[in-house]
Write a protein that holds these residues in place. Structure first.
Motif, PDB file in Angstrom:
ATOM      1  N   GLY A  23      -3.949   9.582 -62.049  1.00 59.64           N
ATOM      2  CA  GLY A  23      -4.185  10.354 -60.831  1.00 59.64           C
ATOM      3  C   GLY A  23      -5.530  10.037 -60.219  1.00 59.64           C
ATOM      4  N   ARG A  24      -6.525   9.871 -61.068  1.00 59.97           N
ATOM      5  CA  ARG A  24      -7.860   9.497 -60.590  1.00 59.97           C
ATOM      6  C   ARG A  24      -7.827   8.143 -59.902  1.00 59.97           C
ATOM      7  NH1 ARG A  24     -13.498   8.650 -61.786  1.00 59.97           N
ATOM      8  NH2 ARG A  24     -13.865   6.440 -62.181  1.00 59.97           N
ATOM      9  N   LEU A  25      -7.135   7.177 -60.520  1.00 62.30           N
ATOM     10  CA  LEU A  25      -7.051   5.839 -59.934  1.00 62.30           C
ATOM     11  C   LEU A  25      -6.358   5.865 -58.572  1.00 62.30           C
ATOM     12  CD1 LEU A  25      -6.214   3.359 -62.832  1.00 62.30           C
ATOM     13  CD2 LEU A  25      -8.384   3.702 -61.650  1.00 62.30           C
ATOM     14  N   LEU A  28      -8.762   7.242 -56.025  1.00 59.94           N
ATOM     15  CA  LEU A  28      -9.783   6.245 -55.702  1.00 59.94           C
ATOM     16  C   LEU A  28      -9.211   5.138 -54.821  1.00 59.94           C
ATOM     17  CD1 LEU A  28     -11.590   5.903 -59.152  1.00 59.94           C
ATOM     18  CD2 LEU A  28     -12.531   6.880 -57.051  1.00 59.94           C
ATOM     19  N   TRP A  29      -7.980   4.744 -55.104  1.00 55.58           N
ATOM     20  CA  TRP A  29      -7.347   3.699 -54.306  1.00 55.58           C
ATOM     21  C   TRP A  29      -7.151   4.169 -52.863  1.00 55.58           C
ATOM     22  CZ3 TRP A  29      -2.676   3.340 -51.652  1.00 55.58           C
ATOM     23  CH2 TRP A  29      -2.375   2.055 -51.178  1.00 55.58           C
ATOM     24  N   ILE A  30      -6.741   5.425 -52.697  1.00 61.28           N
ATOM     25  CA  ILE A  30      -6.563   5.979 -51.349  1.00 61.28           C
ATOM     26  C   ILE A  30      -7.896   6.019 -50.607  1.00 61.28           C
ATOM     27  CG2 ILE A  30      -5.976   8.068 -50.054  1.00 61.28           C
ATOM     28  CD1 ILE A  30      -3.881   8.652 -52.216  1.00 61.28           C
ATOM     29  N   LYS A  31      -8.947   6.398 -51.316  1.00 59.04           N
ATOM     30  CA  LYS A  31     -10.253   6.543 -50.686  1.00 59.04           C
ATOM     31  C   LYS A  31     -10.897   5.198 -50.389  1.00 59.04           C
ATOM     32  CE  LYS A  31     -14.696   8.905 -51.255  1.00 59.04           C
ATOM     33  NZ  LYS A  31     -15.507   9.792 -52.131  1.00 59.04           N
ATOM     34  N   TYR A  32     -10.702   4.227 -51.293  1.00 61.46           N
ATOM     35  CA  TYR A  32     -11.391   2.944 -51.161  1.00 61.46           C
ATOM     36  C   TYR A  32     -10.417   1.770 -51.027  1.00 61.46           C
ATOM     37  CZ  TYR A  32     -15.383   5.594 -52.960  1.00 61.46           C
ATOM     38  OH  TYR A  32     -16.370   6.518 -53.147  1.00 61.46           O
ATOM     39  N   LYS A  33      -9.262   2.003 -50.428  1.00 59.41           N
ATOM     40  CA  LYS A  33      -8.233   0.955 -50.390  1.00 59.41           C
ATOM     41  C   LYS A  33      -8.641  -0.275 -49.594  1.00 59.41           C
ATOM     42  CE  LYS A  33      -5.729   3.262 -46.606  1.00 59.41           C
ATOM     43  NZ  LYS A  33      -4.426   3.838 -46.210  1.00 59.41           N
ATOM     44  N   ASN A  34      -9.626  -0.137 -48.737  1.00 52.90           N
ATOM     45  CA  ASN A  34     -10.091  -1.295 -47.973  1.00 52.90           C
ATOM     46  C   ASN A  34     -11.180  -2.077 -48.697  1.00 52.90           C
ATOM     47  OD1 ASN A  34      -8.366  -0.769 -45.786  1.00 52.90           O
ATOM     48  ND2 ASN A  34      -9.811   0.735 -44.936  1.00 52.90           N
ATOM     49  N   GLN A  35     -11.577  -1.605 -49.883  1.00 59.78           N
ATOM     50  CA  GLN A  35     -12.586  -2.297 -50.674  1.00 59.78           C
ATOM     51  C   GLN A  35     -11.922  -2.817 -51.947  1.00 59.78           C
ATOM     52  OE1 GLN A  35     -16.429  -0.358 -51.018  1.00 59.78           O
ATOM     53  NE2 GLN A  35     -15.692   1.303 -49.727  1.00 59.78           N
TER      54      GLN A  35
END
Length: 222
Positions: A23-25, A28-35
């Protein structure tokens, strides 16, 4: 009264920890998907820490006994506030207790004392790699002490709720846990002194104090 024991598998606790980490991953992917420059080694350490904490919980707090008849004498017997006395007594019983089976008695002492020393050793190695404040000796010692005391208090609550059929709340466990934290921290410091000596850059970066999950460079960290 019938005796019922609620058995919550340690494997289930670990699985739940793994699900929470996934769930954490995802977050994080949603928040930083462009990085795309994820520092994966840092994430491996976080993952190991999550699984480790789940294993500590499963080993120290489960299974939980429910439905046992109350036994006040057992409650008193399950509490030990005398430092080192029971350990010294156990050592003095080698060759006497259990029909004089010295090997069995030594193994029992080693499992009890050694197990409690080993229990929190990983904490003082993993926590400093995740949180900078635990790179300081007094902070990691305080964390280990608080966790150890919390475990013992929760075990006491379990014992009282189960009528005296739970685990033993023992100050010696706290002493051994804190000793384990000390040893683990020394191993952590020695390990990264060697890493600095041999200039292993990826591991130096892991311990450099940077808290960013994502690297600022264009290369993906592995």
């Amino acid at each position: 009264m019938s005796k019922i024991m609620l058995l919550l598998s340690g494997r289930l606790i670990v699985v739940l920890g793994f699900i929470c980490y996934l769930g954490r991953l995802i977050l994080l992917w949603i928040k930083y998907k462009n990085q795309k420059q994820v520092f994966w080694l840092k994430e491996v350490i976080v993952f190991l820490f999550v699984i480790y904490i789940c294993m500590v919980v499963s080993v120290t707090l489960f299974p939980i006994p429910i439905g046992f008849h109350s036994n006040t004498e057992n409650i008193y017997r399950s509490i030990n506030v005398m430092p080192l006395v029971s350990i010294i007594k156990s050592i003095s019983q080698i060759g006497i207790a259990y029909g004089g089976d010295a090997q069995f008695m030594i193994g029992l002492i080693v499992r009890n004392v050694g197990g409690n020393i080993l229990l929190l050793m990983p904490l003082s190695f993993l926590a400093p790699l995740i949180w900078n404040k635990f790179k300081r000796f007094k902070n990691i010692m305080l964390l280990g002490f608080v966790i150890s005391v919390s475990i013992e208090l929760l075990q006491l609550v379990e014992t009282m709720l189960s009528g005296g059929w739970g685990r033993i709340t023992d100050i010696n466990d706290v002493i051994c846990n804190v000793l384990g934290v000390t040893v683990g921290y020394l191993i952590y410091k020695f390990t990264f002194k060697l890493i600095d000596h041999f200039q292993i850059k990826i591991l130096q970066k892991l311990n450099s104090g940077r808290s960013e999950l994502f690297d600022k460079n264009n290369e993906v960290e592995i």
